[in-house]
Design a protein around this motif. Structure first.
Motif, PDB file in Angstrom:
ATOM      1  N   MET A   1       4.701   9.354  -6.400  1.00  0.00           N
ATOM      2  CA  MET A   1       5.604  10.463  -6.040  1.00  0.00           C
ATOM      3  C   MET A   1       6.916  10.386  -6.838  1.00  0.00           C
ATOM      4  N   TYR A   2       7.407   9.177  -7.005  1.00  0.00           N
ATOM      5  CA  TYR A   2       8.690   8.970  -7.693  1.00  0.00           C
ATOM      6  C   TYR A   2       8.590   9.363  -9.159  1.00  0.00           C
ATOM      7  N   SER A   3       7.436   8.996  -9.815  1.00  0.00           N
ATOM      8  CA  SER A   3       7.250   9.335 -11.237  1.00  0.00           C
ATOM      9  C   SER A   3       7.219  10.856 -11.429  1.00  0.00           C
ATOM     10  N   ASP A   4       6.521  11.582 -10.500  1.00  0.00           N
ATOM     11  CA  ASP A   4       6.469  13.053 -10.618  1.00  0.00           C
ATOM     12  C   ASP A   4       7.862  13.666 -10.448  1.00  0.00           C
ATOM     13  N   VAL A   5       8.528  13.194  -9.453  1.00  0.00           N
ATOM     14  CA  VAL A   5       9.887  13.724  -9.199  1.00  0.00           C
ATOM     15  C   VAL A   5      10.813  13.414 -10.371  1.00  0.00           C
ATOM     16  N   TRP A   6      10.663  12.249 -10.982  1.00  0.00           N
ATOM     17  CA  TRP A   6      11.498  11.844 -12.114  1.00  0.00           C
ATOM     18  C   TRP A   6      11.294  12.764 -13.309  1.00  0.00           C
ATOM     19  N   LYS A   7      10.014  13.130 -13.566  1.00  0.00           N
ATOM     20  CA  LYS A   7       9.713  14.043 -14.689  1.00  0.00           C
ATOM     21  C   LYS A   7      10.368  15.401 -14.452  1.00  0.00           C
ATOM     22  N   GLN A   8      10.192  15.933 -13.228  1.00  0.00           N
ATOM     23  CA  GLN A   8      10.808  17.226 -12.915  1.00  0.00           C
ATOM     24  C   GLN A   8      12.339  17.168 -13.083  1.00  0.00           C
TER      25      GLN A   8
ATOM     26  N   GLN B   1       0.837  -1.213   0.000  1.00  0.00           N
ATOM     27  CA  GLN B   1       0.000   0.000   0.000  1.00  0.00           C
ATOM     28  C   GLN B   1       0.874   1.267   0.000  1.00  0.00           C
ATOM     29  N   SER B   2       1.904   1.243   0.846  1.00  0.00           N
ATOM     30  CA  SER B   2       2.785   2.429   0.917  1.00  0.00           C
ATOM     31  C   SER B   2       3.613   2.586  -0.360  1.00  0.00           C
ATOM     32  N   ARG B   3       3.892   1.494  -1.030  1.00  0.00           N
ATOM     33  CA  ARG B   3       4.750   1.550  -2.220  1.00  0.00           C
ATOM     34  C   ARG B   3       4.020   2.200  -3.394  1.00  0.00           C
ATOM     35  N   GLN B   4       2.667   1.969  -3.496  1.00  0.00           N
ATOM     36  CA  GLN B   4       1.915   2.583  -4.599  1.00  0.00           C
ATOM     37  C   GLN B   4       2.019   4.109  -4.539  1.00  0.00           C
ATOM     38  N   GLY B   5       1.817   4.675  -3.320  1.00  0.00           N
ATOM     39  CA  GLY B   5       1.920   6.136  -3.177  1.00  0.00           C
ATOM     40  C   GLY B   5       3.341   6.627  -3.471  1.00  0.00           C
ATOM     41  N   LEU B   6       4.288   5.863  -3.036  1.00  0.00           N
ATOM     42  CA  LEU B   6       5.692   6.241  -3.285  1.00  0.00           C
ATOM     43  C   LEU B   6       6.038   6.191  -4.767  1.00  0.00           C
ATOM     44  N   ASP B   7       5.453   5.205  -5.508  1.00  0.00           N
ATOM     45  CA  ASP B   7       5.702   5.109  -6.956  1.00  0.00           C
ATOM     46  C   ASP B   7       5.182   6.336  -7.683  1.00  0.00           C
TER      47      ASP B   7
END
Length: 680
Positions: free
Chosen positions: A371-378, A363-369
């Motif tokens: 967040m990670y995709s947004d940060v990766w784009k930036q 459950q915690s990993r889905q939210g982290l994924d």
């Protein structure tokens, strides 16, 4: 006189044939036992002499002056026992060497390893080397081998390194005794056995680590044995070490080799008694030798029994330890089962806990994924912007460097142009100074012309004024007219000269202008030449640095050349010395070849001679006088014939005998002639 008679059956009376057979057996026994008994007798006499000398020395020192305790008596008895052993071993060594040389001369002096006298010689030599050896204790047990002192020869004499390496490279040898026997074989084949043992005896302080103080190698008997071994250099031995089991050979002395058949006279009963006594002494010596061997074997058996008991005790301790270890193993197995049950329970509990943790983690990993995709784009966008900025920065840096280079070039050009302008200004100032000088000169000329014209006008006025007086003074007028004409001519000439000078000045100005232009051109060419000269200067500086380095290298090479020349001179000296040594060696070789030829001739002569028996000769061979009790028989050690004392009173050293021995007169003269020819 009454005599008692006893009736005997005819069967009990022996026949004549039986009596003859018994007499033959007795004579045969006397034949083979006589020489060994004589040797035993000599050994016993030597022992008695040595024993008496030892007693005398002991009494002088003070060992036997007073009654001594049991320890001192034991020590003295041990010393006498050691002296007896040394004397017996030395006598056996003399016998074995003598028989070996005689056998080699009869066979042509080439011996194999299967030759019995050679085998017995090695056995006796092994006994001599083993006498008085110290026992070395190791982890396996007690070690007592004679290869230890033989290994010292490699350090003391570098020539023996070949023997040591060849012995070590033999894979069949596994014990120190086998290696020692192989070493003795190789040393005998090299004919350097006596030399190597002499080197060992010269360093007795090293031998004291391996031998007891009363050992044979530490006493004078060792030097005597080394002197006897010199005679073996006559023998050529061809011994094959491959295939022979040197480790397991048993070193037992075979006394049957030293027994020879001799014929004794029938009428001499004293000889039979002495033979019996000698045989008795010999049997006692054999018994003593056997008892020594039995005592050694008993000691070995005792040592083996001790080691066996120790091993049995260790085995019992090992079995007890194995039982205790098995009990510990069973206890460990039980503990292992308990630990396994506990671990299985703990594993089940941990599995349930991990399942719950996995659910929460997913459950915690889905939210982290997300967040990670947004940060990766930036991050990607920022990387692109950063790359563009870096490119612009690189372009600006390149432009800046180009501008700096251009500014430096412009500054250089301006400096050069300023230098040229300064030079041109200096040249113009010089030209102006020259022009001013010329202008001043022309002005001075014009002023002088004006003055002259004024003078002319004044003269005309004076002429007008003096017209009235001209009449009176006609003569003066004529003279004045002539003077005026001359002055006019001079003025014309002056005008012409001034015009020519002006023309020349103008021409000089034009020439100066042309010179200025040429000078400017020359300045440019000189600048170019200066630049080329500067370049050439830099090149020449580089060349000079290279030349300096080459000079330094040349100096180093000169030093090396000097060193090499010195080394060459030294090598030439060494070569000269070696050539001299080679010449000396050639002389020695030629002398040794001559000696070898003489020895071969002597040996050929010796092969032809036979050793006459005492019973065969009744008269002296030279003077032909009959032998009696006063005129005794003597053998010549060179030819083997029998002579009287007067005909064989000379003594000489022979190749087979290290000390001087008895020689007949004819052999003495022949041998002296050969020695004198060899020396010349």
């Amino acid at each position: 006189i009454q005599e008692d008679f006893e009736i005997i059956d005819k069967k009990q009376i022996p026949n004549t044939t039986e009596l003859k057979n018994e007499e033959k057996e007795k004579t045969e026994e006397a034949r083979w036992s006589a020489p060994i008994l004589s040797l035993a007798k000599k050994a016993s006499e030597n022992l008695a002499l040595s024993y008496g000398n030892a007693l005398k020395s002991a009494s002088l020192v003070g060992f036997i002056s007073k009654p001594v305790s049991n320890d001192s008596t034991a020590k003295t008895s041990a010393r006498y026992h050691a002296m007896e052993e040394r004397a017996n071993l030395m006598n056996m060594m003399k016998l074995s060497i003598k028989i070996l040389i005689q056998a080699a001369l009869s066979l042509g002096r080439t011996l194999d390893s299967d030759f019995p006298p050679l085998q017995q010689f090695f056995v006796v030599l092994e006994h001599c080397l083993k006498h008085g050896l110290k026992v070395k204790k190791t982890f396996i047990g007690q070690n007592k081998s004679f290869f230890g002192p033989l290994e010292l020869v490699e350090k003391l004499c570098p020539e023996a390194s070949d023997i040591a390496t060849s012995v070590k490279n033999l894979p069949e040898l596994k014990t120190a005794v086998g290696r020692g026997r192989a070493w003795l074989y190789l040393a005998l084949m090299q004919k350097k056995l006596a030399d190597y043992l002499k080197v060992l005896l010269d360093h007795k302080h090293l031998l004291s680590e391996f031998y007891e103080p009363d050992a044979l190698m530490m006493e004078e008997e060792g030097a005597v044995i080394v002197g006897l071994l010199v005679g073996l250099n006559v023998i050529d031995a061809n011994l094959c070490l491959k295939g022979e089991d040197l480790d397991s050979q048993v070193g037992v002395i075979d006394f049957s080799l030293y027994l020879k058949e001799t014929q004794d006279s029938d009428g001499k009963q004293d000889g039979g008694i002495t033979a019996v006594l000698d045989q008795k002494h010999y049997v006692e010596e054999l018994n003593r030798h056997l008892s020594c061997t039995v005592a050694d074997l008993q000691n070995k058996i005792d040592c083996l029994e001790k080691t066996n008991s120790k091993l049995q005790e260790e085995l019992a301790a090992a079995t007890d330890r194995i039982g205790s270890l098995q009990e510990e193993q069973q206890q460990l197995k039980q503990q292992n089962e308990l630990i396994r049950e506990r671990s299985e329970k703990s594993v089940e509990v941990t599995k349930e806990d991990t399942k719950v943790e996995l659910d929460t983690y997913k459950q915690s990993r889905q939210g982290l994924d997300e967040m990670y995709s947004d940060v990766w784009k930036q991050l990607k966008e920022e990387k692109k912007i950063r790359l563009e900025l870096e490119k612009e920065l690189e372009l600006q840096i390149g432009m800046k460097t180009e501008m700096e280079i251009a500014m430096k070039l412009l500054e250089k050009d301006t400096h050069e142009k300023q230098d040229t302008l300064v030079a041109l200004r200096q040249q113009l100032e010089e030209v102006k100074a020259i022009n001013l000088q010329m202008f001043h000169k022309s002005q001075n000329a014009e002023c002088s012309l004006q003055q002259k014209t004024e003078a002319i006008s004044s003269f005309e006025g004076k002429t007008n004024e003096m017209m009235s007086s001209m009449k009176q003074m006609e003569e003066r007028l004529q003279h004045a007219e002539k003077a005026r004409q001359a002055a006019e001519e001079r003025c014309n000439k002056m005008k012409q000269e001034l015009a020519g000078r002006l023309d020349t000045c103008r021409q000089q100005m034009s020439q100066l202008d042309s010179k200025c232009s040429t000078l400017e051109k020359e300045l440019k060419s000189e600048k170019e030449q200066r630049q080329t000269l500067q370049r050439e200067l830099h090149q020449e500086k580089d060349a000079t640095t290279l030349l300096k380095t080459e000079l330094q290298q040349m100096e180093g090479l000169k030093k090396e050349l000097r060193k090499l020349q010195d080394e060459k001179q030294q090598l030439e000296k060494v070569c000269e010395e070696q050539e001299q040594a080679l010449q000396e060696m050639g002389l020695h070789l030629s002398q040794s070849k001559l000696k070898m030829e003489d020895i071969k001739e002597v040996n050929k002569a010796l092969k032809g001679h036979t050793w006459l028996k005492d019973d065969e000769a009744t008269h002296c061979k030279q003077c032909e006088k009959e032998f009696s009790i006063s005129r005794r028989k003597h053998h010549c050690r060179n030819c083997g014939d029998i002579f009287c004392n007067t005909c064989s009173s000379n003594e000489l050293a022979l190749p087979s005998y290290p000390k001087p021995v008895r020689v007949c007169d004819t052999c003495h003269t022949l041998l002296l002639q050969r020695c004198s020819s060899n020396s010349s």
